[in-house]
Design an enzyme around this catalytic site. Structure first.
Site, short mmCIF file in Angstrom:
data_model
loop_
_atom_site.label_atom_id
_atom_site.label_comp_id
_atom_site.label_asym_id
_atom_site.label_seq_id
_atom_site.Cartn_x
_atom_site.Cartn_y
_atom_site.Cartn_z
N LYS A 8 -5.42 -22.50 -10.18
CA LYS A 8 -6.60 -21.67 -9.93
C LYS A 8 -7.12 -21.92 -8.52
CE LYS A 8 -11.22 -20.70 -11.51
NZ LYS A 8 -12.36 -21.18 -12.27
N ASP B 19 0.70 -0.54 -6.15
CA ASP B 19 1.59 -0.39 -4.99
C ASP B 19 1.79 -1.71 -4.26
OD1 ASP B 19 2.21 2.34 -5.20
OD2 ASP B 19 0.22 2.87 -4.43
N LYS C 234 10.10 11.03 -3.68
CA LYS C 234 10.68 10.16 -4.72
C LYS C 234 11.88 10.82 -5.41
CE LYS C 234 6.30 7.78 -5.52
NZ LYS C 234 5.73 6.65 -6.24
N ASP D 12 9.05 0.49 -5.95
CA ASP D 12 8.65 1.73 -6.61
C ASP D 12 9.60 1.96 -7.78
OD1 ASP D 12 8.41 4.53 -7.32
OD2 ASP D 12 7.10 4.66 -5.56
N LYS E 170 4.99 13.74 -3.18
CA LYS E 170 5.62 12.67 -4.00
C LYS E 170 6.87 13.19 -4.70
CE LYS E 170 1.50 9.94 -4.58
NZ LYS E 170 0.31 9.65 -5.31
N ASN F 217 -5.79 -1.81 -12.41
CA ASN F 217 -6.50 -0.53 -12.29
C ASN F 217 -6.97 -0.08 -13.67
OD1 ASN F 217 -4.36 1.17 -13.57
ND2 ASN F 217 -3.19 0.36 -11.85
O1 PMT Z 1 -3.30 5.55 -18.73
P1 PMT Z 1 -4.40 6.60 -18.83
O2 PMT Z 1 -5.78 5.96 -18.88
O3 PMT Z 1 -4.16 7.54 -19.97
O4 PMT Z 1 -4.39 7.46 -17.51
C1 PMT Z 1 -3.30 8.25 -17.19
C2 PMT Z 1 -2.94 8.16 -15.71
C3 PMT Z 1 -4.04 8.80 -14.90
C4 PMT Z 1 -2.74 6.70 -15.29
C5 PMT Z 1 -1.56 8.91 -15.56
O5 PMT Z 1 -1.67 10.14 -16.11
C6 PMT Z 1 -1.16 8.99 -14.09
O6 PMT Z 1 -1.54 9.88 -13.37
N1 PMT Z 1 -0.26 8.04 -13.68
C7 PMT Z 1 0.17 7.87 -12.32
C8 PMT Z 1 -0.90 7.14 -11.58
C9 PMT Z 1 -0.60 6.85 -10.15
O7 PMT Z 1 -1.24 6.03 -9.65
O8 PMT Z 1 0.34 7.51 -9.57
P2 PMT Z 1 0.85 7.22 -8.05
O9 PMT Z 1 0.43 8.41 -7.28
O10 PMT Z 1 0.47 5.90 -7.52
O11 PMT Z 1 2.40 7.16 -8.25
C10 PMT Z 1 3.24 8.32 -8.34
C11 PMT Z 1 4.30 8.10 -9.38
O12 PMT Z 1 5.14 6.99 -9.00
C12 PMT Z 1 3.78 7.75 -10.76
O13 PMT Z 1 4.63 8.41 -11.69
C13 PMT Z 1 3.91 6.26 -10.87
O14 PMT Z 1 4.15 5.83 -12.21
C14 PMT Z 1 5.14 5.99 -10.00
N2 PMT Z 1 5.10 4.69 -9.32
C15 PMT Z 1 4.16 4.44 -8.36
C16 PMT Z 1 4.19 3.23 -7.68
C17 PMT Z 1 5.20 2.28 -8.01
N3 PMT Z 1 5.24 1.12 -7.39
N4 PMT Z 1 6.10 2.55 -8.96
C18 PMT Z 1 6.07 3.74 -9.63
O15 PMT Z 1 6.90 3.97 -10.52
#
Ligand code: PMT
Length: 402
Positions: free
Chosen positions: A288, A278, A343, A308, A339, A210
């Site tokens: 490949k 995710d 979580k 997660d 969330k 991403n």
């Molecule tokens: O890196 P930058 O370019 O500065 O951008 C910052 C950001 C936008 C990436 C950052 O500020 C941000 O918002 N990060 C979370 C992005 C996200 O996709 O969140 P989520 O809604 O998928 O997940 C929620 C939370 O669970 C997050 O804290 C994530 O780190 C955590 N998570 C999610 C999925 C997973 N498998 N493991 C996790 O730990």
């Protein structure tokens, strides 16, 4: 140790004889890692040349508010936003008086009004001028308004008088500037931060990822270290230097990230700023993948859920104070609150990534933090490094409440 590594400092120079020491101050600030832009008042130019300061700072010197060329290169509001600190050295009695009035009649005073960064003043003047009631009243008022006064020192003055009024030595001022970035709100705490994207391999040459740049997570690591914490930063592949005093562990996939975080436990505070994939391909080919000659339509990739990282750590018996990020394009606050609950978090930071000025890969952000009582606190748009400091302060205050 470069205590001002990547710090952006505007050095304002007032019109006093101590201005000659400002040249040395530029060098000291740069030795500590700072990027320095010099702003000179008209008076300062009588004591030292802009060329000297340009050569020493490596940046153009800013002088006039109404100079169209300078404004085109870096306008005064842009400069005010750029700064992490404005340091005025020497700060004359006249400058102090104009700052008290909120004057904006030259570039330097205008910048002070326009900046959100802390402003530090190194007064320098004749001892009688410093003792004068008006100057003392101005100094007191400026301190009350949050200006940091560094000095003055005592000793023999350029005019032959002896007393208080000397500008502090450049070495002392540079160290004091570095101290301004060090608070002690997280001293003794271990802070674990995730940052950047993850890469989920399809085959040895392809992956799913991403747009996360890591900027938010790295800024948080820097701010936590400045707050006195021991910081472990677990990062996906990004192109950023490691902040000073931060232990960095580079990983690729979500499963690597989880393993690295588990190995770094226990910690007092977990901040999950990473954009973790995710899902990952169920099978990552060890060679490949080639185009299938029998299929003209395409190929199907079967994805399975990744662990997660945040939820796993927030469920442990030794769970840290857990802070998540929620990057959403719509229903931001409702999804973020969901969330927080799902979580088992203490705080969630809602990030509106539909706005391309903030969020993924931008230098700026604007956030709303939601706590377990559903209370919301918003931080308006500013640089990620400033948002990070505000968030670290907020977390430091919040951990003392639980
Ligand atoms: O890196 P930058 O370019 O500065 O951008 C910052 C950001 C936008 C990436 C950052 O500020 C941000 O918002 N990060 C979370 C992005 C996200 O996709 O969140 P989520 O809604 O998928 O997940 C929620 C939370 O669970 C997050 O804290 C994530 O780190 C955590 N998570 C999610 C999925 C997973 N498998 N493991 C996790 O730990």
């Amino acid at each position: 140790m470069q205590r001002l590594f990547q710090k952006r400092i505007i050095l304002g120079i007032g019109g006093g004889i101590a201005a000659y020491k400002s040249a040395e101050l530029v060098r000291r600030l740069r030795d500590l890692g700072a990027d320095v832009h010099v702003v000179m008042t008209r008076g300062a130019r009588e004591f030292i040349t802009p060329l000297t300061l340009q050569a020493l700072s490596g940046n153009p010197v800013h002088m006039d508010l109404l100079d169209p060329n300078a404004e085109a290169a870096m306008g005064h509001i842009e400069l005010a936003r750029w700064a992490d600190l404005v340091l005025i050295a020497p700060c004359t009695a006249d400058l102090m008086s104009r700052l008290v009035q909120g004057a904006a009649n030259d570039l330097l005073t205008t910048l002070v009004l326009a900046t959100d960064a802390p402003v530090a003043l190194a007064p320098a003047m004749n001892q009688a001028m410093w003792r004068d009631h008006a100057t003392q009243a101005n100094a007191e008022l400026l301190s009350k308004r949050g200006f940091k006064l560094l000095g003055p020192g005592a000793g023999v003055q350029a005019c032959g008088d002896i007393g208080l009024g000397r500008m502090l030595e450049p070495e002392t001022l540079a160290q004091s500037a570095a101290d301004l970035f060090t608070q002690h709100s997280l001293t003794g705490k271990h802070v674990l931060i995730t940052a950047g994207p993850t890469r989920e391999a399809i085959d040895p040459v392809r992956y799913i990822t991403n747009h996360s740049s890591g900027k938010m997570g790295f800024s948080l690591a820097e701010a936590a270290a400045e707050a006195g914490a021991r910081v472990t930063l677990v990062s996906g592949p990004v192109h950023l230097p490691t902040p000073d005093r931060v232990t960095r562990i580079d990983i690729n996939s979500a499963r690597d990230m989880l393993a690295a975080c588990e190995a770094a436990m226990p910690c007092d505070i977990l901040i999950a700023a990473a954009a973790v994939a995710d899902y990952r391909p169920e099978v990552s080919a060890d060679h490949k993948l080639k185009k299938d000659p029998n299929s003209a339509d395409g190929m199907t990739l079967h994805l399975i859920r990744n662990p997660d990282v945040l939820a796993t750590l927030a469920q442990r018996a030794d769970r840290p104070f857990s802070v998540g990020f929620a990057a959403e394009t719509h229903n931001l606050l409702a999804y973020a609150a969901g969330k927080l609950r799902d979580k088992n978090l203490d705080l969630i930071v809602a990030n509106d990534v539909a706005n391309t000025d903030i969020g993924f890969n931008s230098d700026n952000n604007a956030i709303t933090v939601i706590d377990r009582q559903q209370q919301q606190t918003s931080f308006p748009q500013t640089s990620k490094s400033k948002i990070a400091r505000q968030l670290i302060d907020f977390i430091a205050t919040s951990i003392n409440k639980v």
